[in-house]
Design a protein around this motif. Structure first.
Motif, short mmCIF file in Angstrom:
data_model
loop_
_atom_site.label_atom_id
_atom_site.label_comp_id
_atom_site.label_asym_id
_atom_site.label_seq_id
_atom_site.Cartn_x
_atom_site.Cartn_y
_atom_site.Cartn_z
N ASP A 7 -0.37 28.64 6.08
CA ASP A 7 -0.03 29.53 4.98
C ASP A 7 0.53 28.81 3.76
O ASP A 7 0.93 29.45 2.79
CB ASP A 7 0.97 30.58 5.46
CG ASP A 7 2.24 29.97 6.02
OD1 ASP A 7 2.25 28.74 6.28
OD2 ASP A 7 3.24 30.71 6.21
N LYS A 91 -4.92 32.24 6.21
CA LYS A 91 -5.03 32.35 4.76
C LYS A 91 -5.80 31.15 4.20
O LYS A 91 -6.65 31.30 3.32
CB LYS A 91 -3.64 32.42 4.12
CG LYS A 91 -3.67 32.65 2.61
CD LYS A 91 -2.28 32.75 2.03
CE LYS A 91 -2.31 33.18 0.57
NZ LYS A 91 -3.15 32.32 -0.27
N ARG A 94 -9.46 31.84 5.05
CA ARG A 94 -10.04 32.94 4.25
C ARG A 94 -10.27 32.51 2.81
O ARG A 94 -11.16 33.03 2.13
CB ARG A 94 -9.12 34.17 4.30
CG ARG A 94 -9.04 34.84 5.66
CD ARG A 94 -8.36 36.18 5.59
NE ARG A 94 -6.99 36.08 5.12
CZ ARG A 94 -5.93 35.85 5.89
NH1 ARG A 94 -6.09 35.67 7.20
NH2 ARG A 94 -4.70 35.79 5.38
N ASP A 95 -9.47 31.55 2.34
CA ASP A 95 -9.62 31.06 0.97
C ASP A 95 -10.92 30.30 0.74
O ASP A 95 -11.24 29.95 -0.41
CB ASP A 95 -8.44 30.14 0.62
CG ASP A 95 -7.42 30.83 -0.27
OD1 ASP A 95 -7.55 32.05 -0.49
OD2 ASP A 95 -6.49 30.16 -0.75
#
Length: 316
Positions: A7, A91, A94-95
């Protein structure tokens, strides 16, 4: 040992391989790209990847472990009695959606020979099928390679940008494609030295000797990759004005169209891997004079695209 919190960015020590090298080593691998493609579309469990990909148990296990170690997946138990786990995108993982979206757009425009039809992409906000348009995030104007100026930043050298991993392509050649694959993208960045050579071309390298000296890749690999890129129509070979027997290799229109993939890869890498000295690459959008950061807008409604607004529809 580097810690990769999913994260927040990984902090790189001084003198370490930079964000470009780490990104090319991680994403410049055919199996990793394919695993990520299906993860973005919803795959989480081991059996789902085995059902979609002609991948061995050993290779899939190693790639999932590596992607988890790098903070792209988190391994979550979903069946405690049988000790079964699934791999969920973090995260950081997903980026990666802009990278996969830019790959899809390039293949749709430049590669007609797909084994399977590419899925349609629909922008949830306007309800239309769309193509992503690369723009400058500061001024929202469309951007082409010649609109960007810059190069190596504080942590940017050819040596530190060399791919960090030692993965290899699967046998059978990326050029042949296969079920569920982006065939020519795999030929361009599905191997760490292919990705490095293509990146070098966008940085201004043109001659065999330059690729060899700057990148440190074995000469046989450079020769094979340059020949393959010419066959794909991504490079064109021209005689050198200095010596006709020393050809130069230049990006074609098709090669320059791969620019959004390269820019989104660099952007993702530099957001998630932070060198102590500063960024590896620094670019400016010449039209507005601001630091360049890539962004996509929908060609149908011109609104900025967000990952949760892109809907993948099965091919007709």
């Amino acid at each position: 040992m580097l810690v990769h919190p999913p994260d927040r960015p990984t902090q790189l020590p001084p003198g370490h391989v930079n964000a470009v090298g780490l990104t090319l080593g991680l994403i410049g691998d055919e199996w990793s790209l394919l695993i990520l493609r299906y993860a973005i579309r919803g795959a989480r469990r081991y059996g789902e990847w085995r059902a979609e990909l002609p991948i061995s148990h050993a290779v899939l296990t190693r790639r999932l472990a590596q992607l988890t170690e790098m903070g792209i997946f988190e391994r979550v138990e979903y069946q405690s009695r049988a000790k079964r786990f699934e791999y969920r995108l973090t995260k950081r993982g997903r980026d990666l959606w802009p990278v996969l979206l830019s790959i899809w757009a390039w293949e749709a425009a430049w590669v007609p020979e797909h084994v399977e039809s590419l899925p349609a992409m629909v922008h949830r906000r306007c309800g239309q099928e769309f193509l992503p348009i690369l723009v400058c995030s500061a001024c929202l104007e469309p951007v082409r390679p010649r609109d960007i100026a810059g190069g190596f930043g504080p942590s940017g050298t050819w040596e530190r940008s060399a791919p960090a991993a030692t993965t290899r392509r699967r046998s059978g050649s990326s050029f042949e494609g296969g079920a569920g694959m982006f065939p020519q993208t795999m030929a361009l960045i599905g191997n760490r030295w292919s990705a490095a050579i293509l990146g070098g071309a966008f940085q201004g390298l043109h001659r065999f000797r330059d690729f060899e000296q700057r990148l440190g890749a074995p000469p046989t690999i450079i020769a094979e990759r340059l020949r393959a890129f010419c066959e794909l129509g991504v490079f064109e070979q021209t005689p050198s004005p200095e010596r006709p027997d020393w050809p130069s290799y230049h990006l074609t229109e098709k090669g320059r169209a791969f620019f959004p993939v390269i820019m989104t890869l660099i952007d993702w890498g530099q957001r998630w891997f932070r060198a102590a000295e500063g960024p590896a690459l620094v670019y400016t959008h010449q039209a507005c004079g601001r630091a360049f950061q890539p962004q996509f807008v929908c060609d149908a409604c011109k609104a900025p695209l967000r990952g949760n607004e892109v809907v993948v529809e099965p091919p007709a």
